[in-house]
Design a protein around this motif. Structure first.
Motif, PDB file in Angstrom:
ATOM      1  N   ARG A   1      51.415  19.324  69.342  1.00 14.44           N
ATOM      2  CA  ARG A   1      51.610  19.761  67.962  1.00 14.44           C
ATOM      3  C   ARG A   1      50.303  20.342  67.446  1.00 14.44           C
ATOM      4  N   GLU A   2      50.293  21.653  67.245  1.00 10.51           N
ATOM      5  CA  GLU A   2      49.101  22.309  66.744  1.00 10.51           C
ATOM      6  C   GLU A   2      48.863  21.889  65.294  1.00 10.51           C
ATOM      7  N   LEU A   3      47.635  21.539  64.973  1.00  9.42           N
ATOM      8  CA  LEU A   3      47.296  21.139  63.613  1.00  9.42           C
ATOM      9  C   LEU A   3      46.942  22.371  62.785  1.00  9.42           C
ATOM     10  N   PRO A   4      47.339  22.403  61.516  1.00 12.65           N
ATOM     11  CA  PRO A   4      47.164  23.618  60.710  1.00 12.65           C
ATOM     12  C   PRO A   4      45.723  23.929  60.346  1.00 12.65           C
ATOM     13  N   TRP A   5      44.855  22.913  60.347  1.00 16.90           N
ATOM     14  CA  TRP A   5      43.478  23.124  59.924  1.00 16.90           C
ATOM     15  C   TRP A   5      42.541  23.161  61.120  1.00 16.90           C
ATOM     16  N   GLY A   6      41.565  24.045  61.056  1.00 16.27           N
ATOM     17  CA  GLY A   6      40.528  24.136  62.069  1.00 16.27           C
ATOM     18  C   GLY A   6      39.187  24.338  61.396  1.00 16.27           C
ATOM     19  N   ALA A   7      38.251  24.994  62.090  1.00 19.72           N
ATOM     20  CA  ALA A   7      36.929  25.202  61.502  1.00 19.72           C
ATOM     21  C   ALA A   7      36.205  26.328  62.217  1.00 19.72           C
ATOM     22  N   PHE A   8      35.417  27.068  61.470  1.00 23.62           N
ATOM     23  CA  PHE A   8      34.418  27.967  62.041  1.00 23.62           C
ATOM     24  C   PHE A   8      33.151  27.158  62.295  1.00 23.62           C
ATOM     25  N   TRP A   9      32.597  27.302  63.505  1.00 23.60           N
ATOM     26  CA  TRP A   9      31.374  26.600  63.893  1.00 23.60           C
ATOM     27  C   TRP A   9      30.311  27.605  64.314  1.00 23.60           C
ATOM     28  N   ALA A  10      29.057  27.276  64.033  1.00 23.01           N
ATOM     29  CA  ALA A  10      27.935  28.063  64.536  1.00 23.01           C
ATOM     30  C   ALA A  10      26.772  27.125  64.838  1.00 23.01           C
TER      31      ALA A  10
ATOM     32  N   ALA B   1      24.793  37.066  61.529  1.00 20.77           N
ATOM     33  CA  ALA B   1      24.890  38.513  61.307  1.00 20.77           C
ATOM     34  C   ALA B   1      26.177  39.105  61.840  1.00 20.77           C
ATOM     35  N   ASP B   2      26.966  38.290  62.544  1.00 25.07           N
ATOM     36  CA  ASP B   2      28.164  38.818  63.186  1.00 25.07           C
ATOM     37  C   ASP B   2      29.177  37.692  63.360  1.00 25.07           C
ATOM     38  N   TRP B   3      30.460  38.040  63.268  1.00 22.96           N
ATOM     39  CA  TRP B   3      31.505  37.043  63.476  1.00 22.96           C
ATOM     40  C   TRP B   3      31.435  36.424  64.869  1.00 22.96           C
ATOM     41  N   ASP B   4      30.848  37.157  65.833  1.00 21.39           N
ATOM     42  CA  ASP B   4      30.771  36.621  67.193  1.00 21.39           C
ATOM     43  C   ASP B   4      29.886  35.381  67.275  1.00 21.39           C
ATOM     44  N   GLN B   5      29.060  35.152  66.266  1.00 24.25           N
ATOM     45  CA  GLN B   5      28.230  33.949  66.251  1.00 24.25           C
ATOM     46  C   GLN B   5      29.039  32.711  65.854  1.00 24.25           C
ATOM     47  N   LEU B   6      30.245  32.920  65.368  1.00 24.30           N
ATOM     48  CA  LEU B   6      31.098  31.824  64.910  1.00 24.30           C
ATOM     49  C   LEU B   6      32.241  31.600  65.882  1.00 24.30           C
ATOM     50  N   THR B   7      32.491  30.349  66.177  1.00 29.25           N
ATOM     51  CA  THR B   7      33.619  29.967  67.018  1.00 29.25           C
ATOM     52  C   THR B   7      34.685  29.323  66.148  1.00 29.25           C
ATOM     53  N   LEU B   8      35.920  29.775  66.299  1.00 28.20           N
ATOM     54  CA  LEU B   8      37.028  29.160  65.567  1.00 28.20           C
ATOM     55  C   LEU B   8      37.591  28.020  66.399  1.00 28.20           C
ATOM     56  N   ALA B   9      37.374  26.807  65.950  1.00 28.18           N
ATOM     57  CA  ALA B   9      37.881  25.627  66.650  1.00 28.18           C
ATOM     58  C   ALA B   9      39.290  25.321  66.175  1.00 28.18           C
ATOM     59  N   ARG B  10      40.190  25.121  67.125  1.00 27.85           N
ATOM     60  CA  ARG B  10      41.576  24.756  66.836  1.00 27.85           C
ATOM     61  C   ARG B  10      41.819  23.343  67.349  1.00 27.85           C
ATOM     62  N   TYR B  11      42.636  22.613  66.648  1.00 21.64           N
ATOM     63  CA  TYR B  11      42.884  21.222  67.003  1.00 21.64           C
ATOM     64  C   TYR B  11      44.385  20.984  67.180  1.00 21.64           C
TER      65      TYR B  11
END
Length: 414
Positions: A175-184, A266-276
């Motif tokens: 069951r994919e959870l609706p909330w995640g996070a951007f991490w850097a 400086a770029d979105w590539d520096q951020l990882t979208l974590a999914r739970y």
């Protein structure tokens, strides 16, 4: 029990720790990894007394302490009013417990270097599709249907989205959870921040921003922080399309002191979208295969227990195999050893998550007024500290572990 041929799928913390425990117990072990080069995924995490005890049992305490950063409390405040709504201190518990924030690369390297030093075989670039039992052996197939392994026991440590669990008869759908996070991961030397705390800011439960000082990924590097901002996964594309500058401006409005960190992005590539995701395999084993870590029990990261629970699983599995007369008996013992602890913390995660990640203003209001007040009244501080530490229920005895003597450990690592 005679030495076994054991295959371990996944070279994350759970798989690497299991390989070390099992190889040292005399079993013939090899790790199968889907990536061509094993590597960590993600930014930072908080090692609790549970996970630190496992690393100490593996003889890796000095290494991880040399890279990580000691954390003494978790502190969160309302972004607008400044009101403290979360203040959990490890010293509310006797014995000198603490957390250790680490970069995921530091944890991975510590475990992987130990695996290499013990000459445990690691086979890479193999994506697994299913496991089946043939004449009391577990046979592994890759995505092309080819047989890639044949073992007395298979350990699945491939994570929440494991294909081996998905193909098994014991596991419910993920069951994919609706909330995640951007991490850097960002530099922190020379930037004003609390080096001994996980610090967070909230707007109700819809916004959560955090700074976790994680030490060094490698000995020669400067100190880092893991910076995160929670959001609904469904909103991630819209946030990106609105532009990085707008996203950064919104965070700076909530928490101006984070501007020196935001200036490094400086770029979105520096951020990882974590999914739970949520999954519980009951029992956490089938014929010839056992699930550990997120393959067995994945949930929201709110209590920061994921890697710590995975390390406990690895220790408990090795302990069960060392004291059982057969593989079947060992797997049943492993499931029993971890059952109560896993169920308790999955329940706690389920209960606490809406207070920090949800659209409910009513729950956030309750958190900010009632819960924050009650949390100051004994025995609530001790209770919260034991939840964060992962020790509300004893996880050690049935995993064959003795908890570290924390005051002695602190002097040793100083």
């Amino acid at each position: 029990m005679k030495p076994l041929d054991i295959g371990i799928a996944g070279a994350g913390p759970a798989g690497l720790a299991a390989a070390l425990f099992l190889a040292r117990a005399g079993h013939r072990v090899e790790i199968i990894e889907r990536f061509e080069q094993p590597s960590p995924v993600g930014s930072g995490l908080l090692m609790q007394p549970t996970g630190l005890t496992v690393l100490d049992a593996l003889g890796l305490s000095s290494t991880i302490h040399g890279l990580g950063n000691r954390i003494e409390r978790l502190h969160g405040a309302d972004a607008r009013s400044g009101r403290t709504v979360l203040d959990v201190r490890y010293d509310a518990l006797a014995g000198g417990r603490y957390g250790l924030a680490v970069h995921r690369a530091a944890l991975f390297t510590t475990l992987h270097d130990a695996v290499v030093a013990e000459r445990i075989v690691v086979r890479t670039g193999i994506s697994l599709a299913k496991a089946e039992t043939r004449q009391a052996r577990t046979v592994l197939h890759d995505v092309d249907g080819e047989i890639v392994g044949d073992y007395d026991l298979m350990v699945d440590a491939t994570g929440a989205r494991s294909q081996l669990v998905a193909a098994s008869v014991v596991a419910p759908a993920i069951r994919e959870l609706p909330w995640g996070a951007f991490w850097a991961t960002l530099d922190c030397d020379g930037i004003d921040h609390d080096p001994r705390a996980l610090t967070q800011r909230y707007d109700a439960a819809k916004v959560m921003i955090g700074v976790l000082p994680v030490g060094r990924a490698h000995p020669a590097e400067g100190r880092k922080v893991a910076f995160f901002w929670s959001l609904k996964i469904a909103d991630a594309d819209a946030v990106r399309q609105a532009g990085l500058a707008r996203w950064k401006a919104g965070i700076a409005d909530y928490w101006p002191e984070t501007t020196p960190f935001l200036d490094q992005i400086a770029d979105w590539d520096q951020l990882t979208l974590a999914r739970y995701a949520h999954r519980t395999a009951l029992p956490p084993h089938a014929d010839g295969i056992v699930f550990i870590g997120d393959s067995a029990h994945s949930t929201s990261p709110q209590l920061g227990q994921g890697a710590n629970m995975a390390l406990l699983d690895a220790a408990a599995l090795a302990h069960a195999l060392s004291s059982a007369g057969s593989v079947e008996e060992a797997l049943a013992a492993y499931a029993a050893a971890r059952r109560n602890h896993v169920r308790l913390f999955q329940l706690l995660s389920y209960v606490f998550t809406p207070f920090y990640q949800s659209d409910s203003r009513a729950i956030a209001w309750l958190r900010d007024r009632l819960v924050a007040t009650v949390a100051k009244i004994p025995p609530a501080p001790q209770l919260l500290a034991s939840i964060v530490s992962g020790t509300l229920a004893d996880p050690f005895a049935r995993a064959g572990l003795q908890e570290c003597r924390w005051l002695e450990a602190a002097l040793r690592e100083a």
